[in-house]
Design an enzyme around this catalytic site. Structure first.
Site, PDB file in Angstrom:
ATOM      1  N   ASP A   1      30.739  28.804  35.970  1.00  0.00           N
ATOM      2  CA  ASP A   1      32.135  28.363  36.016  1.00  0.00           C
ATOM      3  C   ASP A   1      32.307  27.168  35.077  1.00  0.00           C
ATOM      4  O   ASP A   1      31.474  26.255  35.040  1.00  0.00           O
ATOM      5  CB  ASP A   1      32.523  27.991  37.452  1.00  0.00           C
ATOM      6  CG  ASP A   1      34.031  27.912  37.633  1.00  0.00           C
ATOM      7  OD1 ASP A   1      34.591  28.758  38.351  1.00  0.00           O
ATOM      8  OD2 ASP A   1      34.647  26.993  37.048  1.00  0.00           O
TER       9      ASP A   1
ATOM     10  N   ASN B   1      38.511  34.053  46.389  1.00  0.00           N
ATOM     11  CA  ASN B   1      39.887  33.588  46.544  1.00  0.00           C
ATOM     12  C   ASN B   1      40.810  34.763  46.242  1.00  0.00           C
ATOM     13  O   ASN B   1      40.635  35.445  45.227  1.00  0.00           O
ATOM     14  CB  ASN B   1      40.177  32.430  45.587  1.00  0.00           C
ATOM     15  CG  ASN B   1      39.359  31.195  45.915  1.00  0.00           C
ATOM     16  OD1 ASN B   1      39.052  30.937  47.078  1.00  0.00           O
ATOM     17  ND2 ASN B   1      38.984  30.435  44.899  1.00  0.00           N
TER      18      ASN B   1
ATOM     19  N   GLN C   1      43.811  31.854  44.357  1.00  0.00           N
ATOM     20  CA  GLN C   1      43.349  32.598  43.177  1.00  0.00           C
ATOM     21  C   GLN C   1      44.172  32.207  41.957  1.00  0.00           C
ATOM     22  O   GLN C   1      45.407  32.133  42.029  1.00  0.00           O
ATOM     23  CB  GLN C   1      43.486  34.106  43.433  1.00  0.00           C
ATOM     24  CG  GLN C   1      42.899  34.960  42.310  1.00  0.00           C
ATOM     25  CD  GLN C   1      42.926  36.451  42.636  1.00  0.00           C
ATOM     26  OE1 GLN C   1      43.467  36.871  43.664  1.00  0.00           O
ATOM     27  NE2 GLN C   1      42.360  37.249  41.745  1.00  0.00           N
TER      28      GLN C   1
ATOM     29  N   VAL D   1      42.847  33.273  38.549  1.00  0.00           N
ATOM     30  CA  VAL D   1      42.582  34.293  37.521  1.00  0.00           C
ATOM     31  C   VAL D   1      42.602  35.653  38.215  1.00  0.00           C
ATOM     32  O   VAL D   1      41.807  35.890  39.141  1.00  0.00           O
ATOM     33  CB  VAL D   1      41.226  34.063  36.824  1.00  0.00           C
ATOM     34  CG1 VAL D   1      40.973  35.161  35.801  1.00  0.00           C
ATOM     35  CG2 VAL D   1      41.184  32.686  36.151  1.00  0.00           C
TER      36      VAL D   1
ATOM     37  N   HIS E   1      36.827  38.212  41.287  1.00  0.00           N
ATOM     38  CA  HIS E   1      35.586  37.489  41.008  1.00  0.00           C
ATOM     39  C   HIS E   1      35.049  36.887  42.287  1.00  0.00           C
ATOM     40  O   HIS E   1      35.797  36.466  43.172  1.00  0.00           O
ATOM     41  CB  HIS E   1      35.787  36.402  39.943  1.00  0.00           C
ATOM     42  CG  HIS E   1      36.939  35.485  40.203  1.00  0.00           C
ATOM     43  ND1 HIS E   1      38.245  35.849  39.968  1.00  0.00           N
ATOM     44  CD2 HIS E   1      36.996  34.221  40.698  1.00  0.00           C
ATOM     45  CE1 HIS E   1      39.056  34.850  40.305  1.00  0.00           C
ATOM     46  NE2 HIS E   1      38.313  33.845  40.757  1.00  0.00           N
TER      47      HIS E   1
ATOM     48  N   HIS F   1      32.787  33.789  43.704  1.00  0.00           N
ATOM     49  CA  HIS F   1      32.201  32.486  43.387  1.00  0.00           C
ATOM     50  C   HIS F   1      30.867  32.368  44.125  1.00  0.00           C
ATOM     51  O   HIS F   1      30.795  32.644  45.335  1.00  0.00           O
ATOM     52  CB  HIS F   1      33.088  31.343  43.886  1.00  0.00           C
ATOM     53  CG  HIS F   1      34.424  31.213  43.216  1.00  0.00           C
ATOM     54  ND1 HIS F   1      34.675  30.268  42.251  1.00  0.00           N
ATOM     55  CD2 HIS F   1      35.586  31.897  43.387  1.00  0.00           C
ATOM     56  CE1 HIS F   1      35.951  30.358  41.878  1.00  0.00           C
ATOM     57  NE2 HIS F   1      36.520  31.333  42.545  1.00  0.00           N
TER      58      HIS F   1
END
Ligand code: AMP
Length: 118
Positions: free
Chosen positions: A35, A91, A98, A100, A104, A106
């Protein structure tokens, strides 16, 4: 998917190597990279190469892919030697924080994480 279509997020650009990223894992189905704004000493994002915008938009046909992502993130945690534990976060949507809209996971580790999350 054509480049610059509405579904074409910056993560798709990372997959196509149009934006640089510190990639730590890749296979046919997914890609993991560090990240850019880490929230823990180890903070990695794992994304499917298929651009599913968010968890709630995954289809029944994506079940094997979702399982692959969860298993793969545990392998990455092992690779990163997060032996004292870690947290996996997805998220989802506005209230989930969220930002993006390309699904995804994390992976956060190398520090004790508080609960409840903010
Ligand atoms: P979320 O808020 O769950 O949608 O997470 C998006 C994450 O993407 C955030 O933790 C950002 O720091 C991260 N991010 C945004 N742009 C980049 C980038 N170019 N490379 C790596 N991570 C990024």
């Amino acid at each position: 998917m054509p480049a610059d279509s509405p579904e074409d997020t910056l993560f798709s650009k990372i997959i196509r190597r149009e934006i640089p990223a510190d990639i730590v894992y890749e296979d046919d189905l997914c890609l993991a990279f560090r990240d850019i704004t880490p929230q823990a000493p180890t903070h990695i994002l794992l994304i499917p190469k298929k651009p599913i915008p968010q968890l709630g938009e995954a289809a029944a046909g994506d079940k094997a892919l979702l399982g692959h992502l969860l298993y793969t993130i545990s392998e990455i945690a092992r690779q990163e030697k997060l032996d004292d534990g870690y947290r996996v976060v997805i998220n989802t949507g506005k209230n989930g924080g969220q930002t993006v809209f390309h699904l995804h996971l994390h992976l956060l580790g190398d520090r004790a994480l508080g609960w409840p999350p903010g």
